[in-house]
Design a protein around this motif. Structure first.
Motif, PDB file in Angstrom:
ATOM      1  N   LEU A 281       0.816  -1.213   0.000  1.00 53.24           N
ATOM      2  CA  LEU A 281       0.000   0.000   0.000  1.00 53.24           C
ATOM      3  C   LEU A 281       0.852   1.266   0.000  1.00 53.24           C
ATOM      4  O   LEU A 281       0.598   2.205  -0.758  1.00 53.24           O
ATOM      5  CB  LEU A 281      -0.931   0.008   1.216  1.00 53.24           C
ATOM      6  CG  LEU A 281      -2.318  -0.597   1.023  1.00 53.24           C
ATOM      7  CD1 LEU A 281      -3.078  -0.605   2.341  1.00 53.24           C
ATOM      8  CD2 LEU A 281      -3.095   0.154  -0.038  1.00 53.24           C
ATOM      9  N   SER A 282       1.859   1.303   0.853  1.00 48.50           N
ATOM     10  CA  SER A 282       2.699   2.496   0.928  1.00 48.50           C
ATOM     11  C   SER A 282       3.506   2.700  -0.350  1.00 48.50           C
ATOM     12  O   SER A 282       4.004   3.800  -0.610  1.00 48.50           O
ATOM     13  CB  SER A 282       3.649   2.400   2.127  1.00 48.50           C
ATOM     14  OG  SER A 282       4.525   1.285   1.994  1.00 48.50           O
ATOM     15  N   ILE A 283       3.630   1.654  -1.149  1.00 49.61           N
ATOM     16  CA  ILE A 283       4.367   1.738  -2.409  1.00 49.61           C
ATOM     17  C   ILE A 283       3.508   2.365  -3.509  1.00 49.61           C
ATOM     18  O   ILE A 283       3.973   3.209  -4.269  1.00 49.61           O
ATOM     19  CB  ILE A 283       4.850   0.341  -2.847  1.00 49.61           C
ATOM     20  CG1 ILE A 283       5.874  -0.197  -1.845  1.00 49.61           C
ATOM     21  CG2 ILE A 283       5.433   0.375  -4.256  1.00 49.61           C
ATOM     22  CD1 ILE A 283       6.288  -1.631  -2.106  1.00 49.61           C
ATOM     23  N   VAL A 284       2.247   1.968  -3.594  1.00 52.05           N
ATOM     24  CA  VAL A 284       1.403   2.413  -4.705  1.00 52.05           C
ATOM     25  C   VAL A 284       0.605   3.673  -4.385  1.00 52.05           C
ATOM     26  O   VAL A 284       0.206   4.408  -5.294  1.00 52.05           O
ATOM     27  CB  VAL A 284       0.444   1.289  -5.149  1.00 52.05           C
ATOM     28  CG1 VAL A 284       1.224   0.084  -5.621  1.00 52.05           C
ATOM     29  CG2 VAL A 284      -0.509   0.891  -4.023  1.00 52.05           C
ATOM     30  N   GLU A 285       0.377   3.950  -3.112  1.00 50.12           N
ATOM     31  CA  GLU A 285      -0.496   5.073  -2.762  1.00 50.12           C
ATOM     32  C   GLU A 285      -0.004   6.442  -3.227  1.00 50.12           C
ATOM     33  O   GLU A 285      -0.815   7.263  -3.669  1.00 50.12           O
ATOM     34  CB  GLU A 285      -0.775   5.084  -1.261  1.00 50.12           C
ATOM     35  CG  GLU A 285      -1.864   4.122  -0.863  1.00 50.12           C
ATOM     36  CD  GLU A 285      -2.849   4.747   0.117  1.00 50.12           C
ATOM     37  OE1 GLU A 285      -3.943   5.149  -0.317  1.00 50.12           O
ATOM     38  OE2 GLU A 285      -2.503   4.813   1.301  1.00 50.12           O
ATOM     39  N   PRO A 286       1.283   6.758  -3.148  1.00 44.89           N
ATOM     40  CA  PRO A 286       1.698   8.072  -3.666  1.00 44.89           C
ATOM     41  C   PRO A 286       1.303   8.273  -5.128  1.00 44.89           C
ATOM     42  O   PRO A 286       0.912   9.372  -5.522  1.00 44.89           O
ATOM     43  CB  PRO A 286       3.219   8.043  -3.485  1.00 44.89           C
ATOM     44  CG  PRO A 286       3.430   7.139  -2.315  1.00 44.89           C
ATOM     45  CD  PRO A 286       2.392   6.055  -2.476  1.00 44.89           C
ATOM     46  N   SER A 287       1.385   7.204  -5.931  1.00 47.72           N
ATOM     47  CA  SER A 287       0.978   7.303  -7.331  1.00 47.72           C
ATOM     48  C   SER A 287      -0.525   7.489  -7.448  1.00 47.72           C
ATOM     49  O   SER A 287      -1.002   8.342  -8.212  1.00 47.72           O
ATOM     50  CB  SER A 287       1.416   6.048  -8.088  1.00 47.72           C
ATOM     51  OG  SER A 287       0.918   6.057  -9.422  1.00 47.72           O
ATOM     52  N   TRP A 288      -1.289   6.698  -6.701  1.00 54.07           N
ATOM     53  CA  TRP A 288      -2.744   6.835  -6.735  1.00 54.07           C
ATOM     54  C   TRP A 288      -3.189   8.253  -6.368  1.00 54.07           C
ATOM     55  O   TRP A 288      -4.109   8.793  -6.957  1.00 54.07           O
ATOM     56  CB  TRP A 288      -3.382   5.858  -5.752  1.00 54.07           C
ATOM     57  CG  TRP A 288      -3.397   4.434  -6.203  1.00 54.07           C
ATOM     58  CD1 TRP A 288      -3.150   3.963  -7.463  1.00 54.07           C
ATOM     59  CD2 TRP A 288      -3.671   3.283  -5.399  1.00 54.07           C
ATOM     60  NE1 TRP A 288      -3.254   2.591  -7.500  1.00 54.07           N
ATOM     61  CE2 TRP A 288      -3.576   2.159  -6.244  1.00 54.07           C
ATOM     62  CE3 TRP A 288      -3.985   3.109  -4.058  1.00 54.07           C
ATOM     63  CZ2 TRP A 288      -3.792   0.853  -5.784  1.00 54.07           C
ATOM     64  CZ3 TRP A 288      -4.206   1.808  -3.594  1.00 54.07           C
ATOM     65  CH2 TRP A 288      -4.107   0.699  -4.444  1.00 54.07           C
ATOM     66  N   GLN A 289      -2.526   8.834  -5.372  1.00 48.72           N
ATOM     67  CA  GLN A 289      -2.928  10.149  -4.858  1.00 48.72           C
ATOM     68  C   GLN A 289      -2.254  11.305  -5.594  1.00 48.72           C
ATOM     69  O   GLN A 289      -2.525  12.477  -5.296  1.00 48.72           O
ATOM     70  CB  GLN A 289      -2.593  10.243  -3.359  1.00 48.72           C
ATOM     71  CG  GLN A 289      -3.279   9.205  -2.501  1.00 48.72           C
ATOM     72  CD  GLN A 289      -4.762   9.493  -2.306  1.00 48.72           C
ATOM     73  OE1 GLN A 289      -5.310  10.385  -2.915  1.00 48.72           O
ATOM     74  NE2 GLN A 289      -5.409   8.723  -1.455  1.00 48.72           N
ATOM     75  N   GLY A 290      -1.374  10.985  -6.543  1.00 44.91           N
ATOM     76  CA  GLY A 290      -0.692  12.042  -7.280  1.00 44.91           C
ATOM     77  C   GLY A 290       0.288  12.828  -6.438  1.00 44.91           C
ATOM     78  O   GLY A 290       0.520  14.023  -6.679  1.00 44.91           O
ATOM     79  N   ILE A 291       0.885  12.174  -5.433  1.00 43.01           N
ATOM     80  CA  ILE A 291       1.840  12.839  -4.544  1.00 43.01           C
ATOM     81  C   ILE A 291       3.246  12.720  -5.142  1.00 43.01           C
ATOM     82  O   ILE A 291       3.768  11.607  -5.283  1.00 43.01           O
ATOM     83  CB  ILE A 291       1.805  12.220  -3.138  1.00 43.01           C
ATOM     84  CG1 ILE A 291       0.413  12.419  -2.524  1.00 43.01           C
ATOM     85  CG2 ILE A 291       2.877  12.831  -2.252  1.00 43.01           C
ATOM     86  CD1 ILE A 291       0.228  11.721  -1.199  1.00 43.01           C
ATOM     87  N   PRO A 292       3.887  13.817  -5.513  1.00 42.20           N
ATOM     88  CA  PRO A 292       5.218  13.734  -6.118  1.00 42.20           C
ATOM     89  C   PRO A 292       6.263  13.321  -5.098  1.00 42.20           C
ATOM     90  O   PRO A 292       6.108  13.551  -3.898  1.00 42.20           O
ATOM     91  CB  PRO A 292       5.468  15.158  -6.620  1.00 42.20           C
ATOM     92  CG  PRO A 292       4.634  16.014  -5.718  1.00 42.20           C
ATOM     93  CD  PRO A 292       3.413  15.202  -5.387  1.00 42.20           C
ATOM     94  N   PRO A 293       7.352  12.735  -5.552  1.00 42.78           N
ATOM     95  CA  PRO A 293       8.428  12.340  -4.632  1.00 42.78           C
ATOM     96  C   PRO A 293       9.229  13.545  -4.178  1.00 42.78           C
ATOM     97  O   PRO A 293       9.084  14.653  -4.709  1.00 42.78           O
ATOM     98  CB  PRO A 293       9.276  11.397  -5.480  1.00 42.78           C
ATOM     99  CG  PRO A 293       9.070  11.878  -6.877  1.00 42.78           C
ATOM    100  CD  PRO A 293       7.641  12.354  -6.944  1.00 42.78           C
TER     101      PRO A 293
END
Length: 351
Positions: A281-293
């Motif tokens: 979950l912590s791996i894919v969620e930034p992409s799902w939420q559009g959160i940039p690195p």
């Protein structure tokens, strides 16, 4: 006031940015359900891989753990930052160093780090995910998108011991790859038992209590039948799997509707990942939420290896791999567990 759940940004984009076909396809909810189930099922038609997996007994003893670790690894390659993936790839070579032995039918040696075996796993995985996306998701990718998908698969090949240049680059080349493999496919009784077990993997992965426990047999049947519907007929014959074309059509129609609903609902996607592979979950969620690195850059595998001090997987841990071969083939002892313990902080517990 409702508390907002905090999502930790990745260190960087890793090896595939948000506009990549990889993240478009691998982020679909059909992937951790039918896509990965299809991949791990088809893989067993390689006698060497079957021997490596069968000898450990882990698919029978702790299928839920192995499935979660598999989903997490593939999710990391597609979505995680460069440091995480590069370290994971290095540890994977150590894990595979103990998957060596004698294939009982041919009497030949097998080695999970063998480049041909690793290429088979890679191509089967990426092709199965693409098949699940196109069958249960939005539909066919364009020819240009397919070529980009396989070009990105060649990048992923750099995290395994296979040669990236051997990765097919079009639908036609992928078909030719699998056609060339047909004479090498085989299904013993052990193979058939394993494939049937994996196709019914949801029965082992899903909870046995509460409402989901009640629905588990229905969910298992749908995932199993939907996955079978994507298998070529010659593979079904080898695996002794029987399912009518009418069943194929019906179950694909049902799962397309269900997957469309899940894909539109972030809570449902989180719920599915939380059951199957919570650490993903912590791996894919930034992409799902559009959160940039923190650092919005995409690296090449070579840049990451130089930055973090790793070598290519094909050249990694050669001394350990030689020691394992000596233990198994010369001293007739079981291989050591080096690498397995090290993998748990990244891929989850083995217990």
């Amino acid at each position: 006031m409702k508390k907002t759940r905090e999502i930790t940004p990745h260190e960087d984009y890793g090896f595939f940015g948000p506009d990549s076909i990889t993240q478009k396809v691998w982020g679909h909810p059909a992937v951790p359900l039918m896509g990965i189930v299809r991949a791990v099922t088809i893989e067993e038609l390689d006698p060497n891989l079957l021997a490596a997996v069968h000898d450990t007994g882990a698919n029978y003893d702790r299928l839920d753990t192995r499935y979660a670790r598999t989903v997490q690894y593939f999710a990391a390659v597609a979505f995680a930052d460069s440091r995480t993936v590069t370290k994971m790839a290095d540890v994977l070579v150590k894990i595979h160093s103990k998957a060596i032995g004698i294939e009982p039918v041919s009497g030949n040696r097998y080695d999970a780090n063998d480049p041909d075996s690793q290429l088979w796993i890679l191509i089967t995985g990426w092709h199965s995910v693409l098949t699940a996306y196109e069958t249960f998701g939005p539909g066919k990718l364009s020819d240009a998108e397919v070529e980009q998908f396989w070009a990105e698969c060649a990048i992923a090949a750099e995290f395994q011991t296979c040669d990236p240049r051997a990765v097919p680059r079009s639908r036609e080349e992928v078909r030719a790859y699998f056609e060339a493999w047909r004479p090498r496919l085989a299904a013993s009784e052990a193979t058939q038992r394993m494939m049937h077990h994996l196709l019914n993997g949801a029965d082992a992965v899903l909870p046995r209590r509460g409402l989901l426990g009640v629905m588990r047999p229905v969910a298992n049947a749908l995932i199993c039948r939907a996955t079978i519907a994507t298998l070529p007929r010659h593979m079904r014959r080898l695996a002794d799997i029987r399912q009518s074309r009418a069943t194929d059509v019906v179950v694909i129609s049902i799962m397309k509707v269900l997957m469309a609903a899940v894909d539109r609902s972030h809570p449902l996607k989180r719920w599915i990942f939380g059951i199957i592979a919570p650490k993903a979950l912590s791996i894919v969620e930034p992409s799902w939420q559009g959160i940039p690195p923190a650092n919005p850059v995409v690296l090449t595998p070579a840049e990451a290896r130089e930055r973090y001090g790793y070598v290519q997987p094909a050249l990694a841990h050669l001394e350990l791999r030689a020691r394992q071969r000596a233990r198994v083939f010369d001293d007739h002892q079981a291989p050591s567990d080096e690498g397995l313990i090290e993998s748990q902080p990244m891929l989850g517990t083995l217990g």
